[in-house]
Design a protein around this motif. Structure first.
Motif, PDB file in Angstrom:
ATOM      1  N   PHE A  87       0.806  -1.221   0.000  1.00 44.37           N
ATOM      2  CA  PHE A  87       0.000   0.000   0.000  1.00 44.37           C
ATOM      3  C   PHE A  87       0.844   1.280   0.000  1.00 44.37           C
ATOM      4  CE2 PHE A  87      -2.689  -3.308   1.885  1.00 44.37           C
ATOM      5  CZ  PHE A  87      -3.756  -3.258   0.998  1.00 44.37           C
ATOM      6  N   GLY A  88       2.143   1.138  -0.177  1.00 46.65           N
ATOM      7  CA  GLY A  88       3.006   2.307  -0.267  1.00 46.65           C
ATOM      8  C   GLY A  88       3.044   3.133   1.007  1.00 46.65           C
ATOM      9  N   LEU A  89       3.012   2.473   2.154  1.00 46.49           N
ATOM     10  CA  LEU A  89       3.001   3.158   3.441  1.00 46.49           C
ATOM     11  C   LEU A  89       4.422   3.436   3.923  1.00 46.49           C
ATOM     12  CD1 LEU A  89       0.252   0.942   5.074  1.00 46.49           C
ATOM     13  CD2 LEU A  89      -0.052   3.270   4.246  1.00 46.49           C
ATOM     14  N   LYS A  90       4.587   4.532   4.641  1.00 48.16           N
ATOM     15  CA  LYS A  90       5.895   4.849   5.219  1.00 48.16           C
ATOM     16  C   LYS A  90       6.236   3.905   6.363  1.00 48.16           C
ATOM     17  CE  LYS A  90       5.556   9.814   4.217  1.00 48.16           C
ATOM     18  NZ  LYS A  90       5.401  11.165   4.835  1.00 48.16           N
ATOM     19  N   GLU A  91       5.219   3.566   7.157  1.00 43.89           N
ATOM     20  CA  GLU A  91       5.470   2.690   8.311  1.00 43.89           C
ATOM     21  C   GLU A  91       4.194   1.967   8.705  1.00 43.89           C
ATOM     22  OE1 GLU A  91       7.740   2.698  12.634  1.00 43.89           O
ATOM     23  OE2 GLU A  91       7.244   4.612  11.696  1.00 43.89           O
ATOM     24  N   VAL A  92       4.346   0.701   9.043  1.00 41.25           N
ATOM     25  CA  VAL A  92       3.261  -0.100   9.625  1.00 41.25           C
ATOM     26  C   VAL A  92       3.769  -0.678  10.932  1.00 41.25           C
ATOM     27  CG1 VAL A  92       1.791  -2.144   9.382  1.00 41.25           C
ATOM     28  CG2 VAL A  92       2.240  -0.680   7.393  1.00 41.25           C
ATOM     29  N   ILE A  93       2.947  -0.596  11.965  1.00 44.45           N
ATOM     30  CA  ILE A  93       3.283  -1.216  13.247  1.00 44.45           C
ATOM     31  C   ILE A  93       2.161  -2.188  13.586  1.00 44.45           C
ATOM     32  CG2 ILE A  93       3.768  -0.862  15.692  1.00 44.45           C
ATOM     33  CD1 ILE A  93       4.634   1.990  15.006  1.00 44.45           C
ATOM     34  N   VAL A  94       2.525  -3.460  13.693  1.00 43.81           N
ATOM     35  CA  VAL A  94       1.549  -4.499  14.023  1.00 43.81           C
ATOM     36  C   VAL A  94       1.713  -4.864  15.495  1.00 43.81           C
ATOM     37  CG1 VAL A  94       0.806  -6.873  13.597  1.00 43.81           C
ATOM     38  CG2 VAL A  94       1.470  -5.406  11.675  1.00 43.81           C
ATOM     39  N   ALA A  95       0.661  -4.670  16.252  1.00 47.86           N
ATOM     40  CA  ALA A  95       0.675  -5.015  17.681  1.00 47.86           C
ATOM     41  C   ALA A  95       0.387  -6.497  17.848  1.00 47.86           C
ATOM     42  CB  ALA A  95      -0.379  -4.192  18.424  1.00 47.86           C
ATOM     43  N   ALA A  96       1.284  -7.199  18.545  1.00 46.39           N
ATOM     44  CA  ALA A  96       1.068  -8.622  18.807  1.00 46.39           C
ATOM     45  C   ALA A  96      -0.154  -8.794  19.690  1.00 46.39           C
ATOM     46  CB  ALA A  96       2.296  -9.223  19.480  1.00 46.39           C
ATOM     47  N   ASP A  97      -1.072  -9.678  19.272  1.00 49.55           N
ATOM     48  CA  ASP A  97      -2.275  -9.902  20.081  1.00 49.55           C
ATOM     49  C   ASP A  97      -2.281 -11.270  20.753  1.00 49.55           C
ATOM     50  OD1 ASP A  97      -2.973 -11.707  18.037  1.00 49.55           O
ATOM     51  OD2 ASP A  97      -4.166 -10.203  16.988  1.00 49.55           O
ATOM     52  N   TYR A  98      -1.299 -12.123  20.391  1.00 44.08           N
ATOM     53  CA  TYR A  98      -1.152 -13.455  20.995  1.00 44.08           C
ATOM     54  C   TYR A  98      -2.468 -14.244  20.966  1.00 44.08           C
ATOM     55  CZ  TYR A  98       3.014 -11.064  22.637  1.00 44.08           C
ATOM     56  OH  TYR A  98       4.171 -10.321  22.696  1.00 44.08           O
ATOM     57  N   GLY A  99      -3.264 -14.015  19.912  1.00 42.91           N
ATOM     58  CA  GLY A  99      -4.515 -14.749  19.752  1.00 42.91           C
ATOM     59  C   GLY A  99      -5.621 -14.317  20.686  1.00 42.91           C
ATOM     60  N   GLU A 100      -5.420 -13.222  21.426  1.00 38.96           N
ATOM     61  CA  GLU A 100      -6.431 -12.762  22.382  1.00 38.96           C
ATOM     62  C   GLU A 100      -7.201 -11.591  21.786  1.00 38.96           C
ATOM     63  OE1 GLU A 100      -4.173 -11.773  25.821  1.00 38.96           O
ATOM     64  OE2 GLU A 100      -3.573 -13.835  26.234  1.00 38.96           O
ATOM     65  N   LYS A 101      -8.279 -11.892  21.065  1.00 35.41           N
ATOM     66  CA  LYS A 101      -9.037 -10.854  20.370  1.00 35.41           C
ATOM     67  C   LYS A 101      -9.661  -9.849  21.337  1.00 35.41           C
ATOM     68  CE  LYS A 101     -10.194 -13.264  16.080  1.00 35.41           C
ATOM     69  NZ  LYS A 101     -11.271 -13.637  15.144  1.00 35.41           N
ATOM     70  N   ASP A 102     -10.000 -10.307  22.526  1.00 34.22           N
ATOM     71  CA  ASP A 102     -10.674  -9.430  23.485  1.00 34.22           C
ATOM     72  C   ASP A 102      -9.789  -8.269  23.934  1.00 34.22           C
ATOM     73  OD1 ASP A 102     -12.862 -11.048  23.318  1.00 34.22           O
ATOM     74  OD2 ASP A 102     -12.485 -12.110  25.197  1.00 34.22           O
ATOM     75  N   THR A 103      -8.479  -8.457  23.855  1.00 30.89           N
ATOM     76  CA  THR A 103      -7.565  -7.400  24.311  1.00 30.89           C
ATOM     77  C   THR A 103      -6.839  -6.720  23.156  1.00 30.89           C
ATOM     78  OG1 THR A 103      -5.749  -8.999  24.605  1.00 30.89           O
ATOM     79  CG2 THR A 103      -7.189  -8.595  26.512  1.00 30.89           C
ATOM     80  N   ALA A 104      -7.210  -7.060  21.914  1.00 29.37           N
ATOM     81  CA  ALA A 104      -6.506  -6.519  20.746  1.00 29.37           C
ATOM     82  C   ALA A 104      -6.599  -4.999  20.694  1.00 29.37           C
ATOM     83  CB  ALA A 104      -7.062  -7.138  19.463  1.00 29.37           C
ATOM     84  N   LEU A 105      -7.786  -4.449  20.954  1.00 26.69           N
ATOM     85  CA  LEU A 105      -7.951  -2.992  20.886  1.00 26.69           C
ATOM     86  C   LEU A 105      -7.059  -2.292  21.908  1.00 26.69           C
ATOM     87  CD1 LEU A 105      -9.312  -0.488  19.794  1.00 26.69           C
ATOM     88  CD2 LEU A 105     -11.219  -0.887  21.370  1.00 26.69           C
TER      89      LEU A 105
END
Length: 316
Positions: free
Chosen positions: A69-87
């Protein structure tokens, strides 16, 4: 020092095998600066025999999204499979990112929503009195006070110990002529002028469904939503509707919106999208295709879904 960036440079250089010239071109740095950073990586504890600081899968996700997508930076937060705490985890990572990048004299525009409210809440108090914070959209009449654009702007300004500037108008008006009248008001003209001077925008990503906040709170009607969907609109940034293909032109709602439009957002030096949740995948993909985003902060599960949906679209 932007540690996230240093880790990414380590990944590009030591794992992907990019040359220093290639890295310098990606970042608009000199080769000498890249060389200095690479040489400093062992002393900073980022490089030994391995790259530390990121899950390998996550940095590969970041790289794929940046390239696609031609982005300058992407940061992916590890969620360790816990969808309830992803936000919460996305908000925490986004708060740390903003704490790092905001500098004196920055002009920061904000939109609205639960995600942004959580991000600002987790930010540290830092004295940045020469900064300014401005609403990128008009007011919303919602029960959750902290999720409103004006409240998010005030809270961020409080964290930075700097002034905030309000857009004293509703985000959606019933008639285009009402917008024309409001745009003649001096304080609203001043807000729009400040929006154009923003060098950072912090935005949530909204989905255009009858269950979305903008519909359930009555900013736009179910009929509006149906018409938008029929015309291919599935997402919004600061209330600007966006189609699946990323286009946003010829939207019947535009003449009734008091906000920073897509052209304004595209001119901002660093437009940051912060998003999480399976229900937002289609909306995130449309927002990324709009060419408006520079930085994306997202959770691991949602990032994988965005990539999967993008791949499926390519094969249709």
């Amino acid at each position: 020092m932007n540690r996230n960036l240093y880790i990414k440079i380590a990944y590009w250089y030591h794992t992907l095998g990019l040359t220093q010239d290639e890295i310098a071109k990606k970042l608009s740095y000199t080769r000498q600066k890249v060389n200095q950073i690479i040489n400093s990586l062992p002393d900073l504890g980022i490089v030994t025999l391995n790259i530390h600081g990121y899950e390998r899968d996550n940095i590969e996700l970041e790289n794929r999204l940046e390239e696609q997508f031609g982005l300058k930076e992407v940061i992916v937060a590890a969620d360790y499979g816990e969808k309830d705490t992803a936000l919460y985890k996305v908000a925490n990572v986004a708060a740390q990112y903003l704490d790092e990048i905001i500098r004196l004299k920055d002009i920061i525009g904000v939109s609205w929503g639960r995600t942004l409210a959580k991000v600002v809440d987790q930010m540290a108090y830092k004295r940045r009195s020469e900064c300014r914070v401005v609403q990128l959209m008009g007011a919303q009449n919602i029960e959750q006070r902290m999720e409103k654009c004006d409240e998010i702007a005030r809270c961020l300004a409080n964290k930075l110990d700097c002034p905030s500037y309000m857009l004293y108008a509703p985000v959606v008006v019933e008639h285009a002529q009402t917008k024309e009248w409001l745009l003649r008001e001096k304080n609203i003209i001043s807000s729009y002028e400040l929006m154009k001077k923003c060098n950072i925008a912090v935005l949530g990503v909204g989905e255009l469904t009858e269950e979305s906040t903008m519909c359930t709170r009555g900013y736009i009607t179910r009929k509006d939503i149906r018409l938008l969907r029929e015309q291919g609109f599935v997402s919004d940034l600061a209330m600007n509707p966006i189609r699946r293909d990323g286009s946003s032109d010829n939207c019947f709602l535009a003449d009734r919106l008091l906000n920073a439009d897509m052209e304004c957002l595209k001119k901002i030096e660093n437009t940051i999208l912060i998003a999480s949740g399976d229900e937002k995948v289609e909306a995130i993909l449309a927002a990324l295709r709009s060419g408006c985003a520079d930085t994306l902060i997202i959770d691991e599960a949602t990032a994988r879904q965005v990539i999967k949906k993008a791949q499926e679209a390519e094969f249709r």
